[in-house]
Design a protein around this motif. Structure first.
Motif, short mmCIF file in Angstrom:
data_model
loop_
_atom_site.label_atom_id
_atom_site.label_comp_id
_atom_site.label_asym_id
_atom_site.label_seq_id
_atom_site.Cartn_x
_atom_site.Cartn_y
_atom_site.Cartn_z
N VAL A 262 43.00 54.77 18.75
CA VAL A 262 42.87 53.43 18.17
C VAL A 262 43.43 53.42 16.75
O VAL A 262 44.20 52.52 16.39
CB VAL A 262 41.40 52.95 18.19
N ASN B 119 43.93 45.30 14.81
CA ASN B 119 44.71 45.37 16.05
C ASN B 119 43.93 44.65 17.14
O ASN B 119 43.11 45.23 17.84
CB ASN B 119 45.00 46.82 16.44
N GLU C 291 46.97 53.25 16.76
CA GLU C 291 47.43 52.05 17.47
C GLU C 291 48.28 52.39 18.69
O GLU C 291 49.28 51.76 18.99
CB GLU C 291 48.18 51.12 16.52
N GLN C 292 47.83 53.39 19.44
CA GLN C 292 48.51 53.85 20.64
C GLN C 292 47.89 53.17 21.86
O GLN C 292 46.99 53.70 22.51
CB GLN C 292 48.42 55.37 20.75
N VAL C 293 48.41 52.01 22.18
CA VAL C 293 47.84 51.16 23.23
C VAL C 293 47.82 51.87 24.58
O VAL C 293 46.81 51.84 25.29
CB VAL C 293 48.60 49.82 23.32
N ALA D 110 39.26 49.35 15.58
CA ALA D 110 40.34 48.42 15.91
C ALA D 110 40.20 47.12 15.11
O ALA D 110 41.19 46.57 14.62
CB ALA D 110 40.37 48.14 17.40
N VAL E 220 45.14 54.48 24.59
CA VAL E 220 43.82 53.84 24.64
C VAL E 220 43.49 53.46 26.08
O VAL E 220 42.40 53.75 26.58
CB VAL E 220 43.76 52.60 23.72
N ARG E 221 44.43 52.82 26.77
CA ARG E 221 44.21 52.45 28.18
C ARG E 221 43.95 53.69 29.04
O ARG E 221 43.06 53.69 29.89
CB ARG E 221 45.39 51.67 28.73
N SER F 63 35.98 50.22 18.94
CA SER F 63 36.20 48.79 18.78
C SER F 63 36.08 48.36 17.32
O SER F 63 36.87 47.56 16.81
CB SER F 63 35.22 47.99 19.65
N ILE G 206 41.25 44.96 24.61
CA ILE G 206 41.20 45.98 25.66
C ILE G 206 39.84 46.67 25.66
O ILE G 206 39.20 46.82 26.72
CB ILE G 206 42.33 47.02 25.46
N GLU H 11 44.90 43.34 19.94
CA GLU H 11 45.20 43.73 21.32
C GLU H 11 44.26 44.85 21.76
O GLU H 11 43.68 44.80 22.85
CB GLU H 11 46.66 44.18 21.45
N ILE H 12 44.10 45.85 20.91
CA ILE H 12 43.21 46.96 21.25
C ILE H 12 41.75 46.50 21.25
O ILE H 12 40.97 46.93 22.11
CB ILE H 12 43.44 48.17 20.31
#
Length: 72
Positions: free
Chosen positions: A15, A52, A18-20, A47, A23-24, A44, A58, A54-55
């Motif tokens: 996070v 961020n 910022e490695q989406v 993030a 993270v997924r 969370s 997610i 988007e994260i």
């Protein structure tokens, strides 16, 4: 579970960087979503702090899905 000197998990670090995709992947692999580091921050929270969204989305979606499945 493995954590570093600040009690950051792999998910915290992904996070922060910022490695989406990572993270997924970690969420799908079962990484704990509610683990707090030494500063009391969940992934969370981290993030949100860096902005961020988007994260945040997610993580919050995954967290609500895990809570919902627990209730069923």
């Amino acid at each position: 579970m493995v954590a570093d000197y600040d009690m950051r998990t792999s998910l915290h670090i992904a996070v922060e960087r910022e490695q989406v995709v990572t993270v997924r992947f970690l969420i799908q692999a079962g990484a704990p979503l509610d683990f707090r580091n030494v500063y009391g921050k969940t992934p969370s929270d981290v993030a949100m702090n860096i902005g961020n969204w988007e994260i945040v989305f997610i993580l919050e979606t995954a967290l609500s899905a895990s809570v919902f499945s627990f209730l069923i």
